[in-house]
Write a protein that holds these residues in place. Structure first.
Motif, PDB file in Angstrom:
ATOM      1  N   CYS A 207       0.864  -1.184   0.000  1.00 53.97           N
ATOM      2  CA  CYS A 207       0.000   0.000   0.000  1.00 53.97           C
ATOM      3  C   CYS A 207       0.901   1.235   0.000  1.00 53.97           C
ATOM      4  CB  CYS A 207      -0.891  -0.011   1.252  1.00 53.97           C
ATOM      5  SG  CYS A 207      -1.604   1.598   1.638  1.00 53.97           S
ATOM      6  N   CYS A 210       0.562   3.385   3.520  1.00 51.21           N
ATOM      7  CA  CYS A 210       1.174   2.990   4.797  1.00 51.21           C
ATOM      8  C   CYS A 210       2.391   2.095   4.605  1.00 51.21           C
ATOM      9  CB  CYS A 210       0.141   2.302   5.684  1.00 51.21           C
ATOM     10  SG  CYS A 210      -0.439   0.725   5.031  1.00 51.21           S
ATOM     11  N   CYS A 231      -7.171  -0.746   1.925  1.00 53.58           N
ATOM     12  CA  CYS A 231      -5.962  -1.338   2.504  1.00 53.58           C
ATOM     13  C   CYS A 231      -6.385  -1.953   3.837  1.00 53.58           C
ATOM     14  CB  CYS A 231      -4.896  -0.273   2.722  1.00 53.58           C
ATOM     15  SG  CYS A 231      -3.539  -0.829   3.768  1.00 53.58           S
ATOM     16  N   CYS A 234      -4.371   0.400   6.703  1.00 54.76           N
ATOM     17  CA  CYS A 234      -4.653   1.814   7.004  1.00 54.76           C
ATOM     18  C   CYS A 234      -6.059   2.251   6.574  1.00 54.76           C
ATOM     19  CB  CYS A 234      -3.615   2.720   6.343  1.00 54.76           C
ATOM     20  SG  CYS A 234      -3.681   2.719   4.553  1.00 54.76           S
TER      21      CYS A 234
END
Ligand SMILES: [Zn+2]
Length: 249
Positions: A207, A210, A231, A234
């Motif tokens: 991702c 994050c 995600c 996050c």
């Protein structure tokens, strides 16, 4: 990339700028508040110094009054020394007189100390008064600077909000609701690009928000479907940029 995600990405670009403008706006408004608090604190300090002076003056007044009545007593005792009849009587009055004088000298010291303290507090008051004048001047300066900055930011915000409104029209209602919800909790940071690691399959995916790894399932789904996937770490909305042919799994 699907149409919805593409429209959301366009919205994201504007949302990020809006968040930036909001941050600047908040710090510009805060600058005035910080300086105003400094002026207020100095005024409170001056007020308490003023009260201290009054308290010292009151105490000094009481000490002087007591001294005056004790001096009267000293004078009376002095006169009575002349009228004593015996040595013993004389000695007794003299002892009383000396002890009274000793007490009086302590009171005089106290009065002097109070006067010195009052002077010290006055010096502090003068210093604080000077600081208040400087702080007020600086406050005016901050207000003027901030006013210009705030006007500029307000204009930017109005322009961006207008752009955002137009961009939002291209996003269907449900995804728009999700976008807005995340935008409000993440200061406009809603979407994250999926990063692809590796030169040939099996690729690893992370991702871009994050930097945590995500399952290939997300990337595989987004290759073919225009859907909202989050995600797992996050909660940002994931998107996949157009891939080069070697990156296709
Ligand atoms: Zn993430």
């Amino acid at each position: 990339m699907g149409k919805t995600l593409e429209a959301m990405l366009a919205l994201q670009a504007i949302e990020r700028q809006l968040a930036e403008v909001r941050r600047h706006f908040n710090s510009s408004s805060a600058a005035v508040g910080v300086q105003q608090r400094r002026v207020d604190q100095l005024n409170e300090r001056l007020q308490s110094l003023h009260e201290e002076v009054l308290a010292h003056q009151k105490e000094a007044g009481a000490v002087e009054l007591e001294l005056k009545s004790r001096e009267d007593e000293v004078n009376k005792l002095r006169l009575s020394l002349n009228t004593t009849k015996t040595n013993k009587e004389y000695a007794a009055v003299l002892t009383q007189l000396n002890s009274l004088k000793a007490d009086n000298s302590k009171l005089e010291d106290k009065a002097l100390k109070l006067m010195q303290q009052t002077d010290q507090v006055r010096v502090q008051s003068d210093e604080v008064t000077k600081q208040i004048a400087e702080a007020r001047q600086y406050l005016e300066h901050v207000k003027q600077t901030s006013a210009g900055e705030i006007a500029r930011l307000e204009q930017m915000r109005a322009d961006l909000e207008q752009k955002r409104k137009i961009a939002a029209e291209s996003v269907p209602e449900k995804p728009l609701g999700i976008f807005n919800r995340i935008a409000s909790t993440r200061e406009g940071d809603v979407m994250a690009r999926i990063g692809i690691i590796g030169k040939k399959p099996p690729f690893q995916y992370i991702c871009g928000g994050c930097n945590m790894s995500i399952t290939p399932e997300h990337a595989n789904a987004l290759r073919t479907r225009d859907e909202i996937r989050f995600c797992d770490c996050c909660g940002r909305i994931l998107y996949l940029e157009k891939e080069t042919s070697s990156q296709k799994a």
